[in-house]
Design an enzyme around this catalytic site. Structure first.
Site, PDB file in Angstrom:
ATOM      1  N   SER A  40       0.806  -1.223   0.000  1.00 46.76           N
ATOM      2  CA  SER A  40       0.000   0.000   0.000  1.00 46.76           C
ATOM      3  C   SER A  40       0.836   1.268   0.000  1.00 46.76           C
ATOM      4  O   SER A  40       0.408   2.295  -0.526  1.00 46.76           O
ATOM      5  CB  SER A  40      -0.937   0.015   1.214  1.00 46.76           C
ATOM      6  OG  SER A  40      -0.194  -0.087   2.415  1.00 46.76           O
ATOM      7  N   HIS A 248      -0.717   6.037   6.865  1.00 45.34           N
ATOM      8  CA  HIS A 248      -0.175   5.990   5.513  1.00 45.34           C
ATOM      9  C   HIS A 248       0.105   7.433   5.074  1.00 45.34           C
ATOM     10  O   HIS A 248      -0.563   8.360   5.525  1.00 45.34           O
ATOM     11  CB  HIS A 248      -1.168   5.357   4.537  1.00 45.34           C
ATOM     12  CG  HIS A 248      -1.231   3.870   4.619  1.00 45.34           C
ATOM     13  ND1 HIS A 248      -1.778   3.211   5.691  1.00 45.34           N
ATOM     14  CD2 HIS A 248      -0.820   2.911   3.762  1.00 45.34           C
ATOM     15  CE1 HIS A 248      -1.697   1.912   5.482  1.00 45.34           C
ATOM     16  NE2 HIS A 248      -1.114   1.695   4.318  1.00 45.34           N
TER      17      HIS A 248
END
Length: 267
Positions: A40, A248
């Site tokens: 990711s 993230h």
């Protein structure tokens, strides 16, 4: 990465395989194939919107492979990155994109193998001591078993793409030492534990890169002062309505962090 992932890691750059780098540079001048592999952090989770055709892989136009390719049109990008990918997933589902024509490979992977989503979830919901135990357990894995596993994967990449320059981009430390994280906060002790695991992962990844003679790009210094929960975050904090994006990079993290660092290392 899966669910509450914050795979934060990096290491010093391993300078090896200079002949391979020179070969890749020569190919780049005449048009070159760039294959992006990884999880990711490579696919761009945290910087929506995502390419609808990528489905659960959640590939974003703001990912560092796509930003780099857009700024370097001499490369034709094959983006096979996928949110949630482990080393086994990269080997089984992504390495087929490589060939003797490949000139450049980038890769970010290892956080899911370290089960960091579970570690982050534990640190968000359990006690300081539970968080410390979880991070210490995964730190041991990172300094030992992961080194061998990553080195084997890197060598597999080199076998499939013998003319390519292989650049392994690590993960940053996700957390600032102070500041609110949002809906669920983290104590100073938990932040220290999680960032300590980042350093263990950095050491393991650096050792693997050195063993396989590939380049490792340290992202920790690039993100200094821009961790989640801080004053100028390049990493998303805790938003339970967007769990997949927690810890993230945001758009600034991919642009000013990853893509900028990649460009500074490789033109």
């Amino acid at each position: 990465m899966r669910r509450l992932t914050s795979a934060i890691v990096a290491g010093l750059m391993a300078f090896a395989g200079l002949g391979v780098a020179a070969s890749a540079s020569a190919q780049a001048d005449t048009g070159a194939e760039y294959v992006a592999l990884g999880d990711s952090y490579a696919s761009g989770v945290g910087a929506a919107p995502y390419d609808a055709s990528s489905g659960d892989c959640k590939r974003s136009p703001n990912s560092y492979p796509r930003l780099y390719a857009a700024a370097h049109p001499k490369y034709a990008l094959k983006d096979v990155t996928c949110s949630g990918a482990t080393m086994a997933d990269v080997r089984n589902n992504q390495l087929s994109a490589l060939s003797e024509k490949t000139s450049l490979v980038t890769l970010t992977v290892g956080g899911n193998d370290a089960q960091f989503s579970s570690v982050v979830q534990a640190c968000l919901t359990q006690s300081d001591s539970y968080c410390a135990t979880a991070t210490n357990w995964m730190s041991s894995y990172a300094r030992n078993q992961m080194v061998t596993e990553l080195a084997v994967l890197y060598k597999d990449i080199k076998t499939r793409a013998p003319k390519a320059l292989v650049l392994v981009l690590g993960y940053p430390r996700a957390l600032a030492s102070t500041g609110s994280c949002g809906q669920i906060d983290l104590s100073a002790a938990k932040r220290t534990s999680m960032n300590g695991m980042a350093d263990a992962l950095a050491e393991g990844t650096q050792a693997a890169a050195k063993s396989a003679s590939v380049y490792f790009i340290d992202m920790r210094s690039q993100f200094d002062g821009h961790g989640a929960c801080g004053a100028d975050p390049w990493i998303n904090g805790v938003d339970l309505s967007r769990q997949a994006e927690i810890f993230h990079p945001n758009a600034a993290g991919y642009t000013k962090g990853y893509a900028a660092r990649l460009s500074s290392v490789w033109g």
